[in-house]
Write an enzyme that holds these catalytic residues in place. Sequence first.
Site, mmCIF file in Angstrom:
data_model
loop_
_atom_site.group_PDB
_atom_site.id
_atom_site.type_symbol
_atom_site.label_atom_id
_atom_site.label_comp_id
_atom_site.label_asym_id
_atom_site.label_seq_id
_atom_site.Cartn_x
_atom_site.Cartn_y
_atom_site.Cartn_z
ATOM 1 N N GLN A 110 0.842 -1.199 0.000
ATOM 2 C CA GLN A 110 0.000 0.000 0.000
ATOM 3 C C GLN A 110 0.879 1.252 0.000
ATOM 4 O O GLN A 110 1.747 1.419 0.859
ATOM 5 C CB GLN A 110 -0.944 0.041 1.204
ATOM 6 C CG GLN A 110 -1.985 1.153 1.017
ATOM 7 C CD GLN A 110 -2.926 1.345 2.192
ATOM 8 O OE1 GLN A 110 -2.486 1.592 3.308
ATOM 9 N NE2 GLN A 110 -4.227 1.255 1.948
ATOM 10 N N TYR A 191 -6.429 10.981 3.599
ATOM 11 C CA TYR A 191 -5.040 11.277 3.234
ATOM 12 C C TYR A 191 -5.008 12.019 1.889
ATOM 13 O O TYR A 191 -6.050 12.425 1.375
ATOM 14 C CB TYR A 191 -4.202 9.992 3.265
ATOM 15 C CG TYR A 191 -4.166 9.437 4.682
ATOM 16 C CD1 TYR A 191 -3.569 10.179 5.707
ATOM 17 C CD2 TYR A 191 -4.784 8.236 5.011
ATOM 18 C CE1 TYR A 191 -3.585 9.725 7.018
ATOM 19 C CE2 TYR A 191 -4.791 7.778 6.335
ATOM 20 C CZ TYR A 191 -4.197 8.518 7.323
ATOM 21 O OH TYR A 191 -4.209 8.095 8.631
ATOM 22 N N ARG A 238 -7.360 1.854 -2.946
ATOM 23 C CA ARG A 238 -8.330 1.777 -1.846
ATOM 24 C C ARG A 238 -9.070 3.106 -1.745
ATOM 25 O O ARG A 238 -8.450 4.170 -1.774
ATOM 26 C CB ARG A 238 -7.602 1.493 -0.533
ATOM 27 C CG ARG A 238 -8.550 1.174 0.599
ATOM 28 C CD ARG A 238 -7.821 0.752 1.854
ATOM 29 N NE ARG A 238 -8.479 -0.413 2.428
ATOM 30 C CZ ARG A 238 -8.569 -0.634 3.746
ATOM 31 N NH1 ARG A 238 -8.018 0.175 4.597
ATOM 32 N NH2 ARG A 238 -9.198 -1.699 4.188
ATOM 33 N N ARG A 278 -20.674 1.073 6.888
ATOM 34 C CA ARG A 278 -20.909 0.950 8.341
ATOM 35 C C ARG A 278 -19.653 1.221 9.160
ATOM 36 O O ARG A 278 -19.713 1.534 10.338
ATOM 37 C CB ARG A 278 -21.414 -0.453 8.679
ATOM 38 C CG ARG A 278 -20.364 -1.505 8.414
ATOM 39 C CD ARG A 278 -20.777 -2.921 8.736
ATOM 40 N NE ARG A 278 -19.804 -3.819 8.129
ATOM 41 C CZ ARG A 278 -20.107 -4.879 7.418
ATOM 42 N NH1 ARG A 278 -21.357 -5.205 7.222
ATOM 43 N NH2 ARG A 278 -19.150 -5.635 6.902
ATOM 44 N N ARG A 345 -8.880 -5.712 12.281
ATOM 45 C CA ARG A 345 -8.663 -5.937 13.717
ATOM 46 C C ARG A 345 -8.588 -7.409 14.096
ATOM 47 O O ARG A 345 -7.797 -7.787 14.953
ATOM 48 C CB ARG A 345 -9.754 -5.210 14.506
ATOM 49 C CG ARG A 345 -9.582 -3.700 14.475
ATOM 50 C CD ARG A 345 -10.838 -2.979 14.882
ATOM 51 N NE ARG A 345 -11.882 -3.118 13.879
ATOM 52 C CZ ARG A 345 -13.169 -2.791 14.072
ATOM 53 N NH1 ARG A 345 -13.546 -2.327 15.232
ATOM 54 N NH2 ARG A 345 -14.051 -2.949 13.095
HETATM 55 C C1 LIG Z 1 -4.277 -0.664 13.739
HETATM 56 C C2 LIG Z 1 -4.913 -0.242 12.453
HETATM 57 C C3 LIG Z 1 -4.126 0.291 11.458
HETATM 58 C C4 LIG Z 1 -4.686 0.635 10.232
HETATM 59 N N1 LIG Z 1 -3.875 1.090 9.236
HETATM 60 C C5 LIG Z 1 -4.356 1.270 7.984
HETATM 61 C C6 LIG Z 1 -3.490 1.561 6.912
HETATM 62 O O1 LIG Z 1 -2.259 1.626 7.045
HETATM 63 N N2 LIG Z 1 -4.063 1.751 5.687
HETATM 64 C C7 LIG Z 1 -5.415 1.664 5.478
HETATM 65 O O2 LIG Z 1 -5.875 1.832 4.344
HETATM 66 N N3 LIG Z 1 -6.252 1.352 6.491
HETATM 67 C C8 LIG Z 1 -5.755 1.132 7.722
HETATM 68 N N4 LIG Z 1 -6.594 0.724 8.732
HETATM 69 C C9 LIG Z 1 -7.998 0.362 8.408
HETATM 70 C C10 LIG Z 1 -8.078 -1.164 8.142
HETATM 71 O O3 LIG Z 1 -7.384 -1.511 6.963
HETATM 72 C C11 LIG Z 1 -9.521 -1.660 8.005
HETATM 73 O O4 LIG Z 1 -10.134 -1.027 6.914
HETATM 74 C C12 LIG Z 1 -10.342 -1.389 9.262
HETATM 75 O O5 LIG Z 1 -9.672 -1.844 10.412
HETATM 76 C C13 LIG Z 1 -11.708 -2.049 9.177
HETATM 77 O O6 LIG Z 1 -11.571 -3.445 9.133
HETATM 78 P P1 LIG Z 1 -11.932 -4.354 10.439
HETATM 79 O O7 LIG Z 1 -13.343 -4.005 10.818
HETATM 80 O O8 LIG Z 1 -11.772 -5.760 9.935
HETATM 81 O O9 LIG Z 1 -10.961 -3.987 11.492
HETATM 82 C C14 LIG Z 1 -6.076 0.446 9.998
HETATM 83 C C15 LIG Z 1 -6.870 -0.089 11.014
HETATM 84 C C16 LIG Z 1 -6.304 -0.447 12.224
HETATM 85 C C17 LIG Z 1 -7.168 -1.076 13.283
#
Ligand SMILES: Cc1cc2nc3c(=O)[nH]c(=O)nc-3n(C[C@H](O)[C@H](O)[C@H](O)COP(=O)(O)O)c2cc1C
Length: 403
Positions: A110, A191, A238, A278, A345
């Site tokens: 990414q 961003y 993305r 959501r 997560r």
């Molecule tokens: C610790 C953490 C770091 C994240 N870092 C990024 C990232 O570097 N780039 C990005 O596009 N999204 C980032 N996200 C968003 C996740 O990619 C993901 O879209 C979000 O956690 C929702 O998915 P989940 O419900 O399965 O956690 C981050 C989320 C978390 C929890």
Amino acid sequence: MTKIQEVDVWCPIKIGDCQLSHRVVLAPLTRNRGTKSSQHDHTWVPNELMKEYYSLRATPGGLLISEATPVSLRASGLYGIPGNFTPEQQAGWKTIVSTVHAKGGYMFNQLWHQGRTTHSGLIGGQTPESSSDVPIDGMFQWNGLSARPYEVPRAMSKKDILDTQADFVQAAKNAMLVGFDGIEVHGGNGYLFDQFLHSNINTRTDEYGGSSKNRCRFVLETIEKLCDAIGPQKVAIRLTPFGLFGQTYGSDRLEQWSYLCAELSKFGLAYVHLIEPRFDELKSAGEKQIALKDMVESGSEDISLLPFRKALCDHTPIITAGGFGPDNMSESIKYGVSDLVAFGRYFVANPDLIDRLKNGEPLYKWDRSRFYGPFDDNELGYTVFKERHIAEKGDILKAQLAD
Ligand SMILES: Cc1cc2nc3c(=O)[nH]c(=O)nc-3n(C[C@H](O)[C@H](O)[C@H](O)COP(=O)(O)O)c2cc1C
């Protein structure tokens, strides 16, 4: 009536040049575990611990997306984030990608530019840049840094735009050199690209602002250059059409992201990665639905990813992320909204997530306090888990930052 497909997350699929054996993807996750470079100020390098982290989550035929990786120093911000613009960073990524490949996995990189969300103290004294001189309202605070107001960013000139596109192209070439299977442009979450897409941030009057079409120009031009440089089957993006994070309160969401997706469908990209409406960093799933009702008018279908699926047509694979767990992981695939699902997560807390999902085993809940390093004991909550609790059904629909 929507047709229900006979596919689920365990059906194989081809993405770009990658023949995947299942459709559960590691979402990009910033974890701030890089090592401080001794060679270049304000830069961080991928290390052995990161290699172990990615290796633990790699599976044969599974797709991993790397954490967001700055394409240059001025694209950076935050401690512990390894870019891929110096030779030592590239050497670090190379060993990580090789390890993932040795396990039969695939990995996309990414690529990131933080725009106005960074601070001059983190990028060698340069003023942060953005679409316009509209700052984030509030205080910048991060691990190890005292709180300070966000700075007024510099509105990017045409030359800045061209330089940034060149940085993305160079970073994509670097990613190919170290063996990544493709790159994913970070076009969401407030961003740089999102700062061009949102009308409350982008106040430009040139060809990069003023209309939905113009606000999409920067990202579409960048994608075109990336496709020319490394081939469209290696390029992905993305997007967060319903995002609010980073004070992205722009209008015309359906019109703008439908146009953007329709244009993206012409390239033959590896995939487009969309965040579920959501999901939100600050609001629970219920609160987000209410916030979106005020922002997106008319019928319920509009507060879904379906309009973008239609705009992208069937030939561009879609990954969707945000709030997936064992109970709903195949739902958007069955209803034809997406082709793959990314987990964030749950993958943090369960390195063996794929096996657990396959075997119907319970999942551990994440510990938010260990999301973002750097820590003295970086491995805790990353590759080593001391204390874990089994997750409850509703946990994943709560706000990321609240829980
Ligand atoms: C610790 C953490 C770091 C994240 N870092 C990024 C990232 O570097 N780039 C990005 O596009 N999204 C980032 N996200 C968003 C996740 O990619 C993901 O879209 C979000 O956690 C929702 O998915 P989940 O419900 O399965 O956690 C981050 C989320 C978390 C929890």
